[in-house]
Design a protein around this motif. Structure first.
Motif, mmCIF file in Angstrom:
data_model
loop_
_atom_site.group_PDB
_atom_site.id
_atom_site.type_symbol
_atom_site.label_atom_id
_atom_site.label_comp_id
_atom_site.label_asym_id
_atom_site.label_seq_id
_atom_site.Cartn_x
_atom_site.Cartn_y
_atom_site.Cartn_z
ATOM 1 N N PHE A 168 70.216 -34.879 172.974
ATOM 2 C CA PHE A 168 70.572 -36.119 172.291
ATOM 3 C C PHE A 168 69.342 -36.880 171.812
ATOM 4 O O PHE A 168 69.429 -38.055 171.460
ATOM 5 C CB PHE A 168 71.446 -36.974 173.220
ATOM 6 N N GLU A 169 68.209 -36.203 171.808
ATOM 7 C CA GLU A 169 66.953 -36.798 171.345
ATOM 8 C C GLU A 169 66.696 -38.151 172.001
ATOM 9 O O GLU A 169 66.390 -39.140 171.330
ATOM 10 C CB GLU A 169 66.939 -36.899 169.821
ATOM 11 N N LEU A 170 66.853 -38.175 173.323
ATOM 12 C CA LEU A 170 66.619 -39.404 174.076
ATOM 13 C C LEU A 170 65.320 -39.280 174.872
ATOM 14 O O LEU A 170 65.016 -38.205 175.390
ATOM 15 C CB LEU A 170 67.769 -39.641 175.063
ATOM 16 N N PRO A 171 64.582 -40.385 174.977
ATOM 17 C CA PRO A 171 63.439 -40.353 175.894
ATOM 18 C C PRO A 171 63.953 -40.394 177.333
ATOM 19 O O PRO A 171 65.110 -40.765 177.559
ATOM 20 C CB PRO A 171 62.696 -41.648 175.565
ATOM 21 N N VAL A 172 63.141 -39.992 178.282
ATOM 22 C CA VAL A 172 63.531 -40.144 179.687
ATOM 23 C C VAL A 172 62.724 -41.297 180.280
ATOM 24 O O VAL A 172 61.616 -41.573 179.839
ATOM 25 C CB VAL A 172 63.292 -38.858 180.515
ATOM 26 N N LYS A 221 61.037 -37.617 190.508
ATOM 27 C CA LYS A 221 61.578 -36.904 189.335
ATOM 28 C C LYS A 221 63.101 -37.045 189.229
ATOM 29 O O LYS A 221 63.660 -37.145 188.140
ATOM 30 C CB LYS A 221 61.192 -35.421 189.459
ATOM 31 N N MET A 222 63.789 -37.057 190.367
ATOM 32 C CA MET A 222 65.252 -37.115 190.362
ATOM 33 C C MET A 222 65.789 -38.459 189.880
ATOM 34 O O MET A 222 66.973 -38.602 189.608
ATOM 35 C CB MET A 222 65.795 -36.795 191.756
ATOM 36 N N ALA A 223 64.886 -39.460 189.779
ATOM 37 C CA ALA A 223 65.312 -40.781 189.306
ATOM 38 C C ALA A 223 64.908 -40.996 187.846
ATOM 39 O O ALA A 223 65.091 -42.083 187.296
ATOM 40 C CB ALA A 223 64.716 -41.867 190.183
ATOM 41 N N ILE A 224 64.365 -39.963 187.227
ATOM 42 C CA ILE A 224 63.973 -40.077 185.817
ATOM 43 C C ILE A 224 65.123 -39.550 184.960
ATOM 44 O O ILE A 224 65.407 -38.351 184.924
ATOM 45 C CB ILE A 224 62.654 -39.319 185.550
ATOM 46 N N LEU A 225 65.833 -40.479 184.297
ATOM 47 C CA LEU A 225 67.055 -40.140 183.570
ATOM 48 C C LEU A 225 66.869 -40.315 182.062
ATOM 49 O O LEU A 225 65.993 -41.064 181.624
ATOM 50 C CB LEU A 225 68.211 -41.048 184.007
ATOM 51 N N ASP A 277 77.040 -41.859 178.209
ATOM 52 C CA ASP A 277 77.964 -41.982 177.078
ATOM 53 C C ASP A 277 77.142 -41.874 175.808
ATOM 54 O O ASP A 277 76.247 -42.683 175.575
ATOM 55 C CB ASP A 277 78.675 -43.344 177.129
ATOM 56 N N VAL A 278 77.462 -40.882 175.009
ATOM 57 C CA VAL A 278 76.612 -40.634 173.837
ATOM 58 C C VAL A 278 77.392 -39.888 172.752
ATOM 59 O O VAL A 278 78.183 -38.991 173.063
ATOM 60 C CB VAL A 278 75.345 -39.836 174.279
ATOM 61 N N GLU A 279 77.242 -40.293 171.517
ATOM 62 C CA GLU A 279 77.901 -39.630 170.382
ATOM 63 C C GLU A 279 79.409 -39.456 170.598
ATOM 64 O O GLU A 279 79.982 -38.420 170.273
ATOM 65 C CB GLU A 279 77.261 -38.260 170.125
ATOM 66 N N GLY A 280 80.066 -40.469 171.160
ATOM 67 C CA GLY A 280 81.518 -40.402 171.368
ATOM 68 C C GLY A 280 81.938 -39.476 172.492
ATOM 69 O O GLY A 280 83.126 -39.220 172.683
ATOM 70 N N ALA A 281 80.981 -38.944 173.214
ATOM 71 C CA ALA A 281 81.303 -38.047 174.332
ATOM 72 C C ALA A 281 80.749 -38.621 175.634
ATOM 73 O O ALA A 281 79.913 -39.532 175.617
ATOM 74 C CB ALA A 281 80.721 -36.666 174.085
ATOM 75 N N GLN A 282 81.257 -38.079 176.736
ATOM 76 C CA GLN A 282 80.755 -38.487 178.037
ATOM 77 C C GLN A 282 80.192 -37.248 178.745
ATOM 78 O O GLN A 282 80.885 -36.234 178.851
ATOM 79 C CB GLN A 282 81.896 -39.094 178.846
ATOM 80 N N ILE A 283 78.947 -37.357 179.174
ATOM 81 C CA ILE A 283 78.302 -36.240 179.866
ATOM 82 C C ILE A 283 78.157 -36.647 181.330
ATOM 83 O O ILE A 283 77.586 -37.697 181.634
ATOM 84 C CB ILE A 283 76.886 -35.956 179.296
ATOM 85 N N ILE A 284 78.690 -35.822 182.223
ATOM 86 C CA ILE A 284 78.617 -36.124 183.659
ATOM 87 C C ILE A 284 77.857 -34.993 184.358
ATOM 88 O O ILE A 284 78.294 -33.845 184.347
ATOM 89 C CB ILE A 284 80.026 -36.278 184.260
ATOM 90 N N CYS A 285 76.694 -35.327 184.895
ATOM 91 C CA CYS A 285 75.852 -34.308 185.531
ATOM 92 C C CYS A 285 75.998 -34.384 187.041
ATOM 93 O O CYS A 285 75.762 -35.436 187.634
ATOM 94 C CB CYS A 285 74.388 -34.510 185.146
#
Lengths: 265, 265
Positions: B88-92, B126-130, B150-158
Motif C-alpha cells: 500500500f506504499e505506506l511508510p512504517v 521491531k514488532m511495534a513498527i507498523l 483500513d486501506v483502499e476500501g479493504a480491511q487487512i487483519i494480520c
C-alpha cells in the motif's frame, strides 16, 4: 529454465473448514525430496471461472509447473478440468485412454463387489472428458484419472483430492517425469521395514539425517494400505557417483540401526 | 457491500512441508460460524515483495477483508508488516500502543521467569513498527501484537502464526468487529449415508438442488476415514426460520431419495 512450482488446491470442503488439506504438504515433501521448491499455494472454490482465473494468476506470477489437487470426480462439484479448459481456451473432449482407465476401474470395483454396477454412466464418463491435448495418468486406486497438460510453456498436472489416489498417481505415474526435470543429479532408494509404529522410527531418522547431511528421508506408514513402513531416502547434487553412494550409505545405516534398536513386528 | 474474504498464509515452513497449516482451517471455521465464507487462500514465502504482490493479487480478485497469518515475530524472516507496507506504499513507524503491548508482554514473561530479560531489544521493538495508519490488536499470549489496517476500501487483519496467539487475538479482539459485519443468517445440516459409490449419488444431488434453489450441497466420500458418504447441506438468507426450514427440507429429501433409489451397502 528454472522450475517454478505452484500448487492449486481446489475444493469448497477446504475453504469451508470441513477438510484439512494435507495433500499439499505431502506433495511439497515429495517434491522437496526431488530437489524442487514450491513457490506458492492457492486454495480456491469449486467454480469453473475461479479455477480458471487462479491458474492464470499463478502463470502470471511465474509458475511453470502447476499441480492441482481435487475436483476430478464424477459429481457436479468436480470442476477442475472445466476450469483448466477455460484457462487455456481449450475445448474438452472424450479421451479414449482416460475412458479405458475409468472403465477398467469401475469394472474391477464391480467385480470385487465394491459397487453395484460397472456400467459407465454419464457421471463416470465425465471423468474421461479432458481438455484437448491433455493426457490421462493411470489411477489404480480410484476411478478418476490424473491429467497432464503441456500448454503455454507450462505443465499442468491435475491430481485427485482423495489422498490415496493422489499418492498412487504421484509415485507411479509422475516420478519418472519429475526426475527428468531435476537440475543436477538425483538418487533415491526405497526401503521397506516391517514395523508398526512410526514414532519409534522418528529418533533414528533424525539421528541418521544429522550424521549424513544432504540426505532427505521420508517415511510413510502403510503407504497404500499395506502394513509396515516405507522409507524414501534421497539426495541430489552434482556428481551421480557421490549422490548414489550417499543415499546407499544412509539406506544401509537406517536398516542396520532399526534392526539393532527396534523390535520387529 | 458484500464481504469477500481472503486468507494469506505467510511462511516458508508451510511451503517447505515442515509445518502443516492448521491456522487457516481454524479461522475458516470461526468465520463460518459468523456466516462468513472464505473465497480463497494463498500461501506464500517470507519475502517482502512476494507478500506485497500476493496482497495486491487478492485485492484485484475482489477481496475486501484479508487475514494474514504468520510473520509478525521478532526474527529476520518475519516480514509480513514490511510486505503490507509495500503493498500500500505506506511508510512504517513505531506505534506507541503496539510498543506498550510488546513492553507489557516481555515484562510479564520476564517476571514469570520465562525469559532472561524483559528489555526491549531491537528485535522486540521491531514488532511495534507498523505501517502508518495501522492499529495494533492486543496479544496476551505472546509478544507480537496483531494489526488492523483500513486501506483502499479493504480491511487487512494480520495475525501471528503461533496458533494460541492467533486464537486469543481472534476471540478477544476481533469478534466484536466481525459480528458488526454479518449480513443475513446461515444454517447447515450434515447427513451421513451408508453408500459406497459417490457417482450414483450425483444425479440425486443434482435433482434435489434443482428442486430447491438457494441450497448448497457438498458431498464427500469417507470424510473421517469412516465408510460411506457425508453430505453438507447449507443455505443462508434473511430469515433464520426460513433458512433452517429450507436446509431441513433438503436434508430430508436427500435421505428419502437415496433410500428409494439406491441399494444400501
Amino acid at each position: 529454465m528454472t522450475t517454478q512450482i505452484g500448487i492449486l488446491v481446489i475444493g469448497n470442503e477446504i475453504l469451508d473448514g470441513i477438510v484439512l488439506d494435507t495433500n499439499s504438504q505431502w506433495l511439497i515433501n515429495q517434491l522437496k525430496a526431488l530437489n524442487f521448491q514450491v513457490s506458492e499455494k492457492m486454495t480456491v472454490r469449486d467454480e469453473i471461472q475461479v479455477i480458471s482465473k487462479a491458474l492464470r494468476r499463478m502463470l502470471l506470477a511465474g509458475a511453470n509447473l502447476i499441480f492441482t489437487t481435487g475436483g476430478l470426480g464424477p459429481t457436479h462439484d468436480d470442476k477442475t478440468l472445466a476450469g483448466v479448459a477455460m484457462a487455456f481456451e481449450l475445448p474438452v473432449e472424450l479421451n479414449d485412454k482416460a475412458l479405458t482407465i475409468v472403465t477398467r476401474q469401475y469394472t474391477e470395483m464391480h467385480q470385487r463387489g465394491v459397487i453395484e454396477t460397472g456400467e459407465i454412466t454419464e457421471p463416470r464418463r465425465k471423468m474421461a472428458i479432458l481438455p484437448k491435448g491433455a493426457r490421462p495418468l493411470d489411477n489404480r486406486v480410484g476411478g478418476a484419472p490424473g491429467v497432464v497438460l503441456d500448454v503455454e510453456g507450462a505443465q499442468i498436472i491435475c491430481l485427485p483430492g482423495v489422498p490415496g489416489e493422489l499418492m498412487w498417481i504421484f509415485d507411479n505415474q509422475l516420478l519418472a517425469l519429475l526426475k527428468g526435470m531435476i537440475e543436477g543429479v538425483f538418487a533415491e532408494e526405497v526401503i521397506y521395514l516391517p514395523l508398526r509404529d512410526e514414532s519409534t522410527l522418528a529418533p533414528i531418522i533424525d539421528e541418521v539425517m544429522q550424521d549424513v547431511p544432504g540426505v532427505y528421508i521420508k517415511s510413510m506408514v502403510k503407504p497404500y494400505g499395506e502394513s509396515g513402513i516405507r522409507l524414501w531416502v534421497s539426495s541430489s547434487g552434482q556428481s551421480q557417483t557421490e549422490v548414489e553412494e550417499r543415499v546407499h550409505r544412509v539406506a544401509n545405516l537406517l536398516v542396520r540401526r532399526c534392526e539393532e534398536q527396534l523390535p520387529q513386528g
